[in-house]
Write a protein that holds these residues in place. Structure first.
Motif, PDB file in Angstrom:
ATOM      1  N   ASN B  69      13.178  13.848   8.017  1.00  0.00           N
ATOM      2  CA  ASN B  69      11.835  13.294   7.924  1.00  0.00           C
ATOM      3  C   ASN B  69      11.676  12.371   6.709  1.00  0.00           C
ATOM      4  O   ASN B  69      10.704  12.450   5.962  1.00  0.00           O
ATOM      5  CB  ASN B  69      10.827  14.476   7.885  1.00  0.00           C
ATOM      6  CG  ASN B  69       9.452  14.032   8.353  1.00  0.00           C
ATOM      7  OD1 ASN B  69       9.335  13.035   9.071  1.00  0.00           O
ATOM      8  ND2 ASN B  69       8.427  14.745   7.925  1.00  0.00           N
ATOM      9  N   ILE B  70      12.690  11.524   6.527  1.00  0.00           N
ATOM     10  CA  ILE B  70      12.687  10.562   5.415  1.00  0.00           C
ATOM     11  C   ILE B  70      12.831   9.153   5.996  1.00  0.00           C
ATOM     12  O   ILE B  70      13.717   8.911   6.810  1.00  0.00           O
ATOM     13  CB  ILE B  70      13.869  10.840   4.440  1.00  0.00           C
ATOM     14  CG1 ILE B  70      13.778  12.262   3.859  1.00  0.00           C
ATOM     15  CG2 ILE B  70      13.929   9.809   3.319  1.00  0.00           C
ATOM     16  CD1 ILE B  70      15.059  12.753   3.214  1.00  0.00           C
ATOM     17  N   ASP B  71      11.946   8.248   5.607  1.00  0.00           N
ATOM     18  CA  ASP B  71      12.063   6.846   6.074  1.00  0.00           C
ATOM     19  C   ASP B  71      13.037   6.066   5.200  1.00  0.00           C
ATOM     20  O   ASP B  71      13.801   5.235   5.679  1.00  0.00           O
ATOM     21  CB  ASP B  71      10.707   6.133   5.991  1.00  0.00           C
ATOM     22  CG  ASP B  71       9.630   6.807   6.807  1.00  0.00           C
ATOM     23  OD1 ASP B  71       9.958   7.352   7.883  1.00  0.00           O
ATOM     24  OD2 ASP B  71       8.465   6.797   6.350  1.00  0.00           O
ATOM     25  N   GLN B  92      20.954   9.479  10.913  1.00  0.00           N
ATOM     26  CA  GLN B  92      19.595   9.941  11.268  1.00  0.00           C
ATOM     27  C   GLN B  92      18.585   8.806  11.261  1.00  0.00           C
ATOM     28  O   GLN B  92      17.378   9.052  11.279  1.00  0.00           O
ATOM     29  CB  GLN B  92      19.142  10.986  10.260  1.00  0.00           C
ATOM     30  CG  GLN B  92      19.883  12.277  10.339  1.00  0.00           C
ATOM     31  CD  GLN B  92      19.200  13.259   9.402  1.00  0.00           C
ATOM     32  OE1 GLN B  92      18.080  13.685   9.653  1.00  0.00           O
ATOM     33  NE2 GLN B  92      19.867  13.563   8.321  1.00  0.00           N
ATOM     34  N   LYS B  93      19.076   7.588  11.098  1.00  0.00           N
ATOM     35  CA  LYS B  93      18.222   6.396  11.063  1.00  0.00           C
ATOM     36  C   LYS B  93      17.236   6.391   9.882  1.00  0.00           C
ATOM     37  O   LYS B  93      16.089   5.939   9.989  1.00  0.00           O
ATOM     38  CB  LYS B  93      17.486   6.220  12.409  1.00  0.00           C
ATOM     39  CG  LYS B  93      18.444   6.074  13.609  1.00  0.00           C
ATOM     40  CD  LYS B  93      17.732   5.577  14.826  1.00  0.00           C
ATOM     41  CE  LYS B  93      18.619   5.574  16.070  1.00  0.00           C
ATOM     42  NZ  LYS B  93      19.792   4.683  15.948  1.00  0.00           N
ATOM     43  N   THR B  94      17.705   6.911   8.781  1.00  0.00           N
ATOM     44  CA  THR B  94      16.981   6.752   7.508  1.00  0.00           C
ATOM     45  C   THR B  94      17.523   5.487   6.857  1.00  0.00           C
ATOM     46  O   THR B  94      18.748   5.298   6.800  1.00  0.00           O
ATOM     47  CB  THR B  94      17.258   7.959   6.578  1.00  0.00           C
ATOM     48  OG1 THR B  94      16.690   9.121   7.179  1.00  0.00           O
ATOM     49  CG2 THR B  94      16.673   7.746   5.197  1.00  0.00           C
ATOM     50  N   ILE B  95      16.640   4.634   6.398  1.00  0.00           N
ATOM     51  CA  ILE B  95      17.112   3.439   5.670  1.00  0.00           C
ATOM     52  C   ILE B  95      17.482   3.874   4.244  1.00  0.00           C
ATOM     53  O   ILE B  95      16.745   4.629   3.612  1.00  0.00           O
ATOM     54  CB  ILE B  95      16.029   2.337   5.626  1.00  0.00           C
ATOM     55  CG1 ILE B  95      15.728   1.844   7.063  1.00  0.00           C
ATOM     56  CG2 ILE B  95      16.462   1.174   4.743  1.00  0.00           C
ATOM     57  CD1 ILE B  95      14.666   0.757   7.141  1.00  0.00           C
ATOM     58  N   ILE B  96      18.645   3.393   3.793  1.00  0.00           N
ATOM     59  CA  ILE B  96      19.113   3.796   2.470  1.00  0.00           C
ATOM     60  C   ILE B  96      19.340   2.556   1.601  1.00  0.00           C
ATOM     61  O   ILE B  96      19.971   1.590   2.052  1.00  0.00           O
ATOM     62  CB  ILE B  96      20.460   4.559   2.564  1.00  0.00           C
ATOM     63  CG1 ILE B  96      20.291   5.803   3.431  1.00  0.00           C
ATOM     64  CG2 ILE B  96      20.976   4.923   1.169  1.00  0.00           C
ATOM     65  CD1 ILE B  96      21.138   5.773   4.671  1.00  0.00           C
ATOM     66  N   ALA B 122      18.462  -8.849   6.976  1.00  0.00           N
ATOM     67  CA  ALA B 122      18.184  -8.684   8.417  1.00  0.00           C
ATOM     68  C   ALA B 122      19.356  -8.021   9.144  1.00  0.00           C
ATOM     69  O   ALA B 122      19.173  -7.391  10.185  1.00  0.00           O
ATOM     70  CB  ALA B 122      17.875 -10.043   9.033  1.00  0.00           C
ATOM     71  N   ASN B 123      20.560  -8.152   8.577  1.00  0.00           N
ATOM     72  CA  ASN B 123      21.749  -7.597   9.245  1.00  0.00           C
ATOM     73  C   ASN B 123      22.004  -6.130   8.902  1.00  0.00           C
ATOM     74  O   ASN B 123      23.038  -5.590   9.257  1.00  0.00           O
ATOM     75  CB  ASN B 123      22.994  -8.397   8.830  1.00  0.00           C
ATOM     76  CG  ASN B 123      22.807  -9.877   9.089  1.00  0.00           C
ATOM     77  OD1 ASN B 123      22.193 -10.260  10.083  1.00  0.00           O
ATOM     78  ND2 ASN B 123      23.307 -10.706   8.184  1.00  0.00           N
ATOM     79  N   HIS B 124      21.093  -5.500   8.188  1.00  0.00           N
ATOM     80  CA  HIS B 124      21.419  -4.138   7.751  1.00  0.00           C
ATOM     81  C   HIS B 124      21.397  -3.157   8.922  1.00  0.00           C
ATOM     82  O   HIS B 124      20.662  -3.331   9.890  1.00  0.00           O
ATOM     83  CB  HIS B 124      20.482  -3.684   6.632  1.00  0.00           C
ATOM     84  CG  HIS B 124      19.209  -3.063   7.086  1.00  0.00           C
ATOM     85  ND1 HIS B 124      19.111  -1.752   7.465  1.00  0.00           N
ATOM     86  CD2 HIS B 124      17.962  -3.583   7.204  1.00  0.00           C
ATOM     87  CE1 HIS B 124      17.868  -1.479   7.795  1.00  0.00           C
ATOM     88  NE2 HIS B 124      17.151  -2.573   7.656  1.00  0.00           N
ATOM     89  N   ASN B 125      22.263  -2.194   8.794  1.00  0.00           N
ATOM     90  CA  ASN B 125      22.338  -1.136   9.803  1.00  0.00           C
ATOM     91  C   ASN B 125      22.067   0.190   9.093  1.00  0.00           C
ATOM     92  O   ASN B 125      22.900   1.076   9.061  1.00  0.00           O
ATOM     93  CB  ASN B 125      23.723  -1.189  10.468  1.00  0.00           C
ATOM     94  CG  ASN B 125      23.794  -0.325  11.701  1.00  0.00           C
ATOM     95  OD1 ASN B 125      22.765   0.022  12.279  1.00  0.00           O
ATOM     96  ND2 ASN B 125      25.003   0.057  12.079  1.00  0.00           N
TER      97      ASN B 125
END
Lengths: 336, 336
Positions: B69-71, B92-96, B122-125
């Motif tokens: 539960n972290i964005d 987990q699709k958290t942006i780091i 823009a290219n970040h995954n």
């Protein structure tokens, strides 16, 4: 060559300064053959004396009537004092070794680092100059390499101790640091800017082209000492909060390739230079290793991956010793 | 582009370190839209808390069950911690945003300085890297010039503050200096060598070719950030007894001539850079000017008299701000 005949009648001008005091120590330690020693200082020191070999030597102020019967005059004064008094002494056939910049670029005055261009000393006409401290330290490390493969260009960044600005600058760094630790205000006097936990570009005169005098000395004196008017030097000189010993990051381009192993080999056998490193401990020369040492220390020699025929090396030297007092005494010893 | 939607659920990993604390300050000062803020630290901080916006945030230790539960996860940790936990969070699709070197050279991870290569973001995954502090400060000053005339080679000597080695290193410089002033012994712990009134070559890992990691980062990260695999960088990195803000003596060769006047003009209008000099007073940027400032300061731009198409410039930047915390927050703001 005009020589000194021992025992020597010496006058030390600027005896109370940081270089003057170190010269007194070296004259004693190295048993220089002295007949008489007279010490000169500014008016502030009138009626005071200075200790040499357990004896109090009265401090005199400069005047023409006092400058007689001297074989060797050593000047550790500002350029202006040297310019004013040295020509007078030279006309009286007193040999002079000057630590200031006043005569260094004069074509009739040899600019000597004994390990490099001792032969030039024979051409002296009473006045001999000792080089700028940053130039001396750099050239001590570079000359052994330059003899093997000529140097084309030197790119140098310095990390210069405050003692290069004199005794008061050293005391100021200590007082200013104490003030910062006690969260008190401190107004710099000896140095132009706050020195505690800070650094600044070298405080010599800034020229129109953006170079300070110290940087131009490193170029001009290198050319004269190496007798090579084509060698290129680009310096950035910086004053750091270190008490004693100057450090230098050198990037040196040679006319042909020279490998780090060869550079180590040449420097390990060169006089006045000490290779000082422990790669396993990631330990290379530091100012606290070198303060009080006669040798110039060097280490971390590596191939510049960005440019052909180029080496990086790290050099640290006590600028009061090899950069000034020691070099002066070495010159005097060679005149005996 | 994968974005953050405000208000954001943030996890700050390494919250008690020097960069972590600065990030907390910036999140508050810049009114970053926060929904929840969780702070992680090492086991040493178990059962402790940290102040944010007048509220005590409990310090947590990392474990898989807590990382939900972290964005946005901001890492201000050592490389090893980042390497261990970031891939898990990214799945987990958290942006780091990572401040360590762990992912900086990964071709799938953008390495971002917003003023330079924002388009890459823009290219970040999910994983984004913030560059090494010395590389960031250098490139902030050089990018505006490189856009005008491409850079071929950078020769740099650094004067790096001890805070780059963390909070304990800063405290150690103060304690070690106090000890020297009181003539007491002091054994360094946070730094490998005595820091008071001393300096030493950068204490990152020494490689077989004689370069330390910090120097190689300046090369590799420059190439990635400028998207130019041919640019050449030769660095010598030095730790100096300064608390905060890194200084750099840069010597930069361009593919064509660029005059100092043009360089000043370009830097005066560049974002995040401040030309700061007073030639009449021989005054250029100093660490104490720049500590706590967002902008990177520069000055004393001059033509290198020793080499064609080359300029010297002097750059000072707060490595905790633009070199780390500020750059991280700027990246986060661009993700909103």
């Amino acid at each position: 060559m005009i020589l000194l005949y021992p025992p020597v009648k010496i006058a030390l001008i600027g005896a109370t300064g940081i270089v003057g005091r170190e010269i007194l120590g070296l004259l004693e330690k190295r048993h220089f053959p002295i007949k008489t020693l007279r010490c000169f200082a500014s008016l502030d020191s009138k009626d005071k004396s200075i200790l040499f070999s357990g004896e109090n030597i009265p401090l005199e102020t400069l005047s023409k009537d006092k400058l007689h019967n001297i074989d060797l005059a050593i000047f550790c004064t500002k350029k202006e004092v040297s310019s004013k008094w040295i020509p007078y002494l030279a006309r009286q056939k007193t040999i002079i070794i000057d630590n200031s910049a006043a005569f260094r670029l004069d074509p009739h005055v040899p600019l000597i680092i004994p390990e490099i261009n001792l032969a030039e000393l024979a051409n002296h006409n009473y006045i001999i100059a000792s080089p700028n401290c940053s130039a001396s330290i750099m050239l001590m490390a570079l000359f052994p390499l330059h003899q093997y493969i000529p140097i084309q260009r030197i790119q140098v960044a310095t990390y210069q101790a405050v003692s290069g600005a004199g005794f008061h600058a050293m005391q100021e760094l200590i007082s200013a640091t104490q003030a910062v630790l006690e969260k008190k205000a401190y107004t710099p006097k000896a140095l132009p800017f706050p020195s505690a936990f800070n650094l600044f570009l070298h405080n010599s005169t800034l020229n129109a082209d953006g170079y300070v005098d110290e940087e131009l000395k490193m170029l001009q004196e290198t050319r004269k000492i190496l007798s090579n008017p084509h060698i290129r030097v680009n310096a950035t000189c910086v004053r750091v909060p270190v008490l004693r010993a100057h450090s230098q990051a050198l990037n040196v381009t040679f006319t042909q390739e020279i490998c780090p192993e060869k550079a180590y080999e040449l420097l390990e056998k060169a006089p006045g230079i000490k290779v000082h490193e422990d790669r396993l401990k990631n330990r290379f020369p530091m100012p606290i290793d070198v303060a009080g040492q006669n040798d110039v220390y060097c280490g971390r020699i590596r191939k510049d991956l960005s440019y052909a025929n180029t080496l990086d090396l790290w050099v640290v030297g006590d600028q009061i010793l090899k950069g000034a007092a020691l070099n002066t005494i070495q010159i005097a010893e060679h005149l005996l």
